[in-house]
Design a protein around this motif. Sequence first.
Motif, PDB file in Angstrom:
ATOM      1  N   GLY A 126       0.782  -1.233   0.000  1.00 25.96           N
ATOM      2  CA  GLY A 126       0.000   0.000   0.000  1.00 25.96           C
ATOM      3  C   GLY A 126       0.817   1.287   0.000  1.00 25.96           C
ATOM      4  O   GLY A 126       0.505   2.212  -0.738  1.00 25.96           O
ATOM      5  N   ILE A 129       2.288   1.851  -3.506  1.00 25.15           N
ATOM      6  CA  ILE A 129       1.256   2.148  -4.502  1.00 25.15           C
ATOM      7  C   ILE A 129       0.743   3.570  -4.288  1.00 25.15           C
ATOM      8  O   ILE A 129       0.525   4.332  -5.234  1.00 25.15           O
ATOM      9  N   TRP A 423      -6.423   2.773 -11.992  1.00 30.65           N
ATOM     10  CA  TRP A 423      -7.176   1.715 -11.309  1.00 30.65           C
ATOM     11  C   TRP A 423      -8.578   1.499 -11.806  1.00 30.65           C
ATOM     12  O   TRP A 423      -9.179   0.472 -11.544  1.00 30.65           O
ATOM     13  N   ARG A 509      -4.570  -8.404   0.094  1.00 24.36           N
ATOM     14  CA  ARG A 509      -3.766  -7.409   0.807  1.00 24.36           C
ATOM     15  C   ARG A 509      -2.578  -8.125   1.418  1.00 24.36           C
ATOM     16  O   ARG A 509      -2.514  -9.350   1.409  1.00 24.36           O
ATOM     17  N   LYS A 515      -4.729  -7.606   9.717  1.00 26.74           N
ATOM     18  CA  LYS A 515      -5.665  -7.621   8.579  1.00 26.74           C
ATOM     19  C   LYS A 515      -6.557  -8.868   8.578  1.00 26.74           C
ATOM     20  O   LYS A 515      -7.497  -8.950   7.821  1.00 26.74           O
ATOM     21  N   TYR A 579       0.395 -11.617  -5.421  1.00 34.33           N
ATOM     22  CA  TYR A 579      -0.400 -10.387  -5.511  1.00 34.33           C
ATOM     23  C   TYR A 579       0.515  -9.218  -5.887  1.00 34.33           C
ATOM     24  O   TYR A 579       1.485  -8.929  -5.205  1.00 34.33           O
ATOM     25  N   ASP A 580       0.217  -8.580  -6.979  1.00 36.29           N
ATOM     26  CA  ASP A 580       0.952  -7.370  -7.366  1.00 36.29           C
ATOM     27  C   ASP A 580       0.009  -6.507  -8.202  1.00 36.29           C
ATOM     28  O   ASP A 580      -1.174  -6.820  -8.328  1.00 36.29           O
ATOM     29  N   MET A 581       0.529  -5.431  -8.763  1.00 30.49           N
ATOM     30  CA  MET A 581      -0.355  -4.510  -9.479  1.00 30.49           C
ATOM     31  C   MET A 581      -1.066  -5.194 -10.637  1.00 30.49           C
ATOM     32  O   MET A 581      -2.215  -4.896 -10.936  1.00 30.49           O
ATOM     33  N   ALA A 584      -3.820  -7.185  -9.119  1.00 26.45           N
ATOM     34  CA  ALA A 584      -4.748  -6.342  -8.368  1.00 26.45           C
ATOM     35  C   ALA A 584      -5.770  -5.688  -9.296  1.00 26.45           C
ATOM     36  O   ALA A 584      -6.961  -5.626  -9.002  1.00 26.45           O
ATOM     37  N   TYR A 588      -9.793  -5.538  -8.702  1.00 25.36           N
ATOM     38  CA  TYR A 588     -10.578  -4.321  -8.474  1.00 25.36           C
ATOM     39  C   TYR A 588     -11.638  -4.147  -9.555  1.00 25.36           C
ATOM     40  O   TYR A 588     -12.719  -3.643  -9.299  1.00 25.36           O
ATOM     41  N   GLY A 606      -5.978   2.308   4.135  1.00 24.81           N
ATOM     42  CA  GLY A 606      -6.430   1.270   3.203  1.00 24.81           C
ATOM     43  C   GLY A 606      -6.829   1.951   1.919  1.00 24.81           C
ATOM     44  O   GLY A 606      -7.445   3.022   1.933  1.00 24.81           O
ATOM     45  N   THR A 607      -6.430   1.379   0.805  1.00 24.62           N
ATOM     46  CA  THR A 607      -6.804   2.000  -0.465  1.00 24.62           C
ATOM     47  C   THR A 607      -7.423   1.008  -1.434  1.00 24.62           C
ATOM     48  O   THR A 607      -8.013   1.417  -2.422  1.00 24.62           O
ATOM     49  N   SER A 608      -7.276  -0.299  -1.157  1.00 25.39           N
ATOM     50  CA  SER A 608      -7.777  -1.256  -2.146  1.00 25.39           C
ATOM     51  C   SER A 608      -9.292  -1.111  -2.313  1.00 25.39           C
ATOM     52  O   SER A 608      -9.798  -1.181  -3.437  1.00 25.39           O
ATOM     53  N   LYS A 611     -10.171   1.517  -4.750  1.00 30.53           N
ATOM     54  CA  LYS A 611      -9.992   1.139  -6.158  1.00 30.53           C
ATOM     55  C   LYS A 611     -11.168   0.295  -6.607  1.00 30.53           C
ATOM     56  O   LYS A 611     -11.639   0.411  -7.737  1.00 30.53           O
TER      57      LYS A 611
HETATM   58  C1  LIG Z   1      -3.850  -0.906  -3.492  1.00 29.17           C
HETATM   59  C2  LIG Z   1      -2.861  -1.959  -3.320  1.00 29.17           C
HETATM   60  C3  LIG Z   1      -2.411  -2.298  -2.038  1.00 29.17           C
HETATM   61  C4  LIG Z   1      -2.889  -1.604  -0.793  1.00 29.17           C
HETATM   62  O1  LIG Z   1      -4.155  -2.038  -0.410  1.00 29.17           O
HETATM   63  P1  LIG Z   1      -4.649  -1.878   1.094  1.00 29.17           P
HETATM   64  O2  LIG Z   1      -6.115  -1.730   1.022  1.00 29.17           O
HETATM   65  O3  LIG Z   1      -4.018  -0.644   1.625  1.00 29.17           O
HETATM   66  O4  LIG Z   1      -4.228  -3.090   1.815  1.00 29.17           O
HETATM   67  C5  LIG Z   1      -1.473  -3.303  -1.911  1.00 29.17           C
HETATM   68  N1  LIG Z   1      -0.988  -3.944  -2.995  1.00 29.17           N
HETATM   69  C6  LIG Z   1      -1.413  -3.651  -4.237  1.00 29.17           C
HETATM   70  C7  LIG Z   1      -0.837  -4.386  -5.396  1.00 29.17           C
HETATM   71  C8  LIG Z   1      -2.356  -2.646  -4.441  1.00 29.17           C
HETATM   72  O5  LIG Z   1      -2.747  -2.348  -5.679  1.00 29.17           O
END
Ligand SMILES: *Cc1c(COP(=O)(O)O)cnc(C)c1O
Length: 857
Positions: A126, A129, A423, A509, A515, A579-581, A584, A588, A606-608, A611
């Motif tokens: 996070g 990103i 995203w 995540r 978590k 798990y990577d971009m 992800a 999303y 938290g940002t996922s 997205k």
């Molecule tokens: C957005 C993102 C995260 C962060 O997500 P959280 O909600 O903060 O856990 C972590 N890894 C990737 C690849 C992401 O795109």
Amino acid sequence: MRRFTVRAHLPVRLSALGKLSTNLRWSWHPPTQDLFARIDPRLWAELRHDPVRMLGEVAPGRLDELAADAGFVAELDRLEADLDEYLDRPRWYQNQQAAGADLATGIAYFSMEFGVTEVLPNYSGGLGILAGDHLKAASDLGVPLIGVGLLYRSGYFRQSLTADGWQAEHYPALDPQGLPLRLLTGAGGAPVLLHVAMPGGRVLRARVWVARVGRVPLLLLDSDIAENDPELRGVTDRLYGGDQDHRIKQEILAGIGGVRAVRAYTRSEGLADPEVFHMNEGHAGFLGVERIRELVTGAGLEFDEALAAVRASTVFTTHTPVPAGIDRFPVDLVRHYFGASGGDESALMPGLRVDRIVELGREADPSVFNMAHMGLRLGQRANGVSKLHGIVSREMFNGLWPGFDAAEVPIGSVTNGVHAPTWAAREWMDLARRTVGPELVEEGRGWEQLTGIPSAELWATRTVLRGQLVDEVRRRVRASWLERGATDAELGWTADVFDPDVLTVGFARRVPTYKRLTLMLRDPERLRALLLDPKRPVQLVVAGKSHPADDGGKALIQQVVRFADAHDVRHRIVFLPDYDMSMARFLYWGCDVWLNNPLRPLEACGTSGMKSALNGGLNLSIRDGWWDEMFDGENGWAIPTADGVTDEARRDDLEANALYELLEQSVLPKFYDRDADGVPVRWVEMVRHTLQSLGPKVLASRMVRDYVVDWYAPAGRAGRAAVADAYAGARQVARFRARVEAAWPAVQVVQVDSSGLPDTPVIGADLSLRAYVHLGGLDPEEVTVQAVLGRVGPDDDLTDVVTVPMSHAGAEELGQVYVVDTQLPRSGAVGYTVRVLPHHELLAADAEPGLVAMPAR
Ligand SMILES: *Cc1c(COP(=O)(O)O)cnc(C)c1O
């Protein structure tokens, strides 16, 4: 083996491909991606959408063919012109300036990780990103920002699974020559080589790579060069690998080397030095020490004067809500790297005393150096990353402001955001451009207007995206099983994993304990029933990496993998490794529900989930981080928290139960309740409401505008005021702080008299206060005297307070006189007191020096 990458020789007519492939704007610009795909669609897919590698590996004959293809060349020219326009046109920032806004002329943004695109895998999660999204949104808005960090030889690890579901780590080496980077060069075209002194007369050297993130340069320091001895070459080997000693060297390089890289960059580009320095988390905090050194040795300032100047122009963002999450070093280690052999002057920072440096990271335990405390001491402006995290941070760091209530601790908040063009699925971006116009979309505005789109179209888009996710899940499940040792012949079933029409829940995540990756498994039979319900099933996609040193996290992953491996559920629940971009993005886009169940309040933001929301996914989440402030009752679901319950197992039981109940009673019925056309009307209404209510708030462009207006601009002005007239402001502040600190023991509220109150006052009744104060030699202008009124508790403590400034009304025998006429702010047990704080116009808040005097009890 030594490996290197040879770049292709592009035909002249195609030379613009070089520019388009090395400016990372392509990563959020689908038309440019389409052009690369046209070169060789098969290779493009095989190389996982990496333009630089693509141009290196495509057959030269194919390039010659394209150079003669009028359609291709025309599109190339159009995209080159589009990029040029993107880079040159005045944007929001320039328009604000043209309209008279007094904004900073430049900002240097430091972070230990940057997740811009998967082809530059220089991030773990996070934080990285977020930093990447910050740069991209800054670029879109025209903010004159320079990113600064390290280039890791193998970035973060890649994850795979062993046959029995244990996490395995790989560290593929990256070759910077094969990445979209160029070396920073100085006068005469030679690569810039930075020097940072190390103990024992050694020198850590680093070169500087420059990535272009649209309009924003990103400087990445790299120690892996022949000029370093083998140990120092390894400083930038891995992100978050190694021990404390390794880590402090990385942070010294990022902070101190980082400032030197900024200076080299601005010199080489003929730019002005940045006015503001932003520390994204405390890791790069040594940047402040380097800037102090510059002012002490370059401008002849005293340490405290330099500190005042640096503080004025530094912004510090903290990202952790728990003390255990803070970067701390043994003081002895700091002394080892900064100290000299013998004297008290720093060898690494000539002109500075080691004690003063150590003092910056002081905490209650004298053997520990605390990077967050240093961040707060070096940054006049500090913030958490959501409203709730602001509150938690003020409590957590209250100790640095003794005598103040947590609410008064000068730490604010800016809620994180996410970069929509990165995203949001292309389908949404296209809809947005059609509905609100390309310009607004580029600046991340107008998202709320998506609300006008017909239900059928919204639903059709969701269905397309879910279908793409299902394909991706099948591909990855198969690949993962092959890696775990299965053979093709056994894997026929993977073609039918997941169903494009089934409600799809995502959980992805990092895997730290808070978590709670396995909360969903709390009652395995209940989960199984949800997955296998014949009429209204759920399918669940799970992903996440555990820190390599965290076996507890790996055990949680294994628990999920073992559950998902069972034959009866393996078509409905999957764990996808790595798990990577690039993964992800599919999650999303395609998940209907984004699940998040941290232990409140341990998720800073938290940002996922943001997205997911941008793509019309509905959040099903504990009210933590961003969701605490943005959940409105209809844009998703809040899992009730058992906040007060201290028995963790019981708390998990309660919260897991609440999660299952929400799924069974609200989420599933809404999803499967269809109208005559097969559209889930109530669901689509929630999707629409999510896009409309969250769209504008979750954007990184909103976040960056908040930083620009509320943080960078004031820090720029404060920094300018500090350095103007040969640092007159900085000298004044330093003198002032020394004066008040010396005088403070004698500052006293000696007597407070009230008048005007009737015997049985009612709320709003007039109250006149008169206080006599000893100022210990300070001038009345150098302090603020305040009446503090609030609810009085059994221990005479005041809560829910209102502070009212008092006016100076001369001096009498008892002391300086301060008066105020005010009203009783509340009913019930009310108390008041009077307090004195130092005041200086160049400080951001009166609480800043952490000094307060109250009447003796
Ligand atoms: C957005 C993102 C995260 C962060 O997500 P959280 O909600 O903060 O856990 C972590 N890894 C990737 C690849 C992401 O795109």
